[in-house]
Every structure is written in C-alpha cells, then in structure tokens.
Enzyme design. Structure first.
Site, mmCIF file in Angstrom:
data_model
loop_
_atom_site.group_PDB
_atom_site.id
_atom_site.type_symbol
_atom_site.label_atom_id
_atom_site.label_comp_id
_atom_site.label_asym_id
_atom_site.label_seq_id
_atom_site.Cartn_x
_atom_site.Cartn_y
_atom_site.Cartn_z
ATOM 1 N N SER A 144 0.839 -1.198 0.000
ATOM 2 C CA SER A 144 0.000 0.000 0.000
ATOM 3 C C SER A 144 0.879 1.255 0.000
ATOM 4 C CB SER A 144 -0.963 -0.051 1.185
ATOM 5 O OG SER A 144 -2.041 0.825 1.013
ATOM 6 N N HIS B 74 -7.321 -6.272 0.650
ATOM 7 C CA HIS B 74 -6.170 -5.365 0.585
ATOM 8 C C HIS B 74 -5.053 -5.795 1.535
ATOM 9 C CE1 HIS B 74 -3.976 -1.717 -0.164
ATOM 10 N NE2 HIS B 74 -4.094 -1.292 1.089
#
Length: 253
Positions: free
Chosen positions: A84, A234
């Site tokens: 990320s 994620h």
C-alpha cells in the site's frame, strides 16, 4: 531521517515497508517465515511506529529515508517489498535510486492517484480521549462506536502505546498524516521508471489494482509480472500469510 527497524534472520537483505497507519509489526508473521532464507528488515516509516515524527511527508522524502537506511547499514543492494503506502515508497525508491534496489515487490497498490478514503480511521484517532483510558479494552470499547470491524480496531490499536506518565499515547503522528493525506494518494510521476525485476501482488477481493492498471504499471516497470492471491483483500499479508510467503520466497530466490 534515521528510521526504526528490526532485523530477522541472515542472508540477502529484504526491506519490508508497511502501509499507512501501520508499522513494522504488521509484517512479523511473513517476516519470520522469510527469515529462514533472508535478512528481513522490518521498518517503521516516518511518522509511524517508533520512527521519528516530521512535518514533511511525501514519497521523495520517505524514499530518501529508506535509501539512508540502506547506506547506513552498508547493504549495497536490497530486495524491496512494500504494501500500500509502503508500496508507493518502494516504487519511488526503485525509480529514484535503482542502484540500491536488487528487486521490487509491490503489494496491492498501483502507481496511480488514489483519492483520500481514510477519513473514518482518522476520525477514530481524534475521537479517542486518551486521558480517560485505563486499559486497552477501554480504548477498544470507545472505538467500537466509530469502527464496527474488530479487525480494523485491533490494527488501529497497535499504534497505542504507554506514555511516560503510565497513561496512553498514539505512537504515530496522525495529525501530519491527515494534513498530507492527499500526497499519500499521489501517483508516481510520469517520467519515473525502474527496469529491474519487479512483482506486483494483489488480493482477488481488493480493488486497488485492476487489469486496466497493468498498462500503466508496465509503463513505469517494464519487467513487471503480476500475481493474484485468491480470497485476499487489501491486507494480503495478514489474510493469506502462507500464500504471500510462498510467492515471495519464489520471487526473491
């Protein structure tokens, strides 16, 4: 800036960079597994974990922080793994300082702009009245009205530490993160690229990387290959640690 980090194992160096609101703790499980074959550097990025706080927070300065760590530790070249926000730091590092990057792994993020989407989490930091807390359970109970997902609350509460007066304090600098949240979403500049060995990993349940992003990614990283971990969102490394460890061992070897 001198970043806080810990080292697991011995061998070729692998530097692991966490996402926004995270810390080096987030990658402990995968790091311990990879430490059978590599020297794993679990890093706290600036304004996170036990690393110093700063009013500056953008990808060029964060990449420079990691470059300084590599130089200070005399690592020469290192494999870089970033998730990320940490993936964007890793991309910036590889494009700006390719001489210190042996290979690049980017987990569930693309080199494009992402609009701010963390306000609920930022509000939860601001909502917690630290002076009233007697225990971590108090903090969890107080946050439950803002964050219904217990997994997200536990992730946030990893940032809660004991203060000198035996009360509680936030280890991360959420005020500066909020002030720079648009920069955290910023994409890699068009002219920047890295021609070395590169792997992009995404979770099948995540929408951070789509097939439509592959052309953009290859424009910056022409040697990129792509892997999807089924059943992961994620937080790929937290949800599917065995699967991502296997992929990383194969790629880094």
């Amino acid at each position: 800036m001198k970043l806080n980090f810990r080292v697991l194992g011995k061998g070729e160096p692998v530097i692991v960079l966490h996402g926004v609101f995270g810390s080096s703790d987030n990658w402990q499980t995968v790091g311990k597994a990879l430490a059978e074959d590599f020297a794993i550097y679990l890093v706290d990025l600036r304004n996170h974990g036990l690393s110093p706080h700063s009013d500056q927070m953008n990808y060029p300065v964060m990449a420079q922080d990691v470059k300084e760590l590599i130089d200070h530790e005399k690592l020469g070249r290192a494999h870089i793994v970033g998730h990320s926000m940490g993936g964007k730091v890793a991309m910036e590092l590889a494009a700006s300082f390719p001489e210190v990057v042996k290979s690049l792994v980017v987990v569930d993020i693309a080199p494009k702009y992402y609009p701010p989407h963390h306000q609920e989490i930022l509000d939860s930091f601001k909502s917690l009245y630290l002076k009233s807390l007697k225990s971590r359970k108090d903090a969890d109970d107080a946050l439950s009205s803002k964050l219904s997902n217990p997994g997200v609350r536990q992730f946030i509460l990893k940032n809660l530490g004991r203060a000198d007066d035996d009360g509680f304090e936030w280890k991360l600098n959420y005020q500066v993160i909020e002030e720079n949240i648009d920069l955290i979403g910023k994409g890699l500049e068009k002219e920047k690229s890295y021609s070395g060995k590169t792997l992009f990993i995404n979770g099948s349940k995540s929408d951070y990387i789509s097939e439509a992003d592959h052309e953009l990614i290859r424009g910056h990283f022409p040697e990129a290959r792509f892997e999807t971990i089924e059943g992961a969102g994620h937080w790929v490394h937290a949800e599917k640690p065995n699967e991502i460890t296997s992929l990383l061992k194969d790629f880094l070897s």
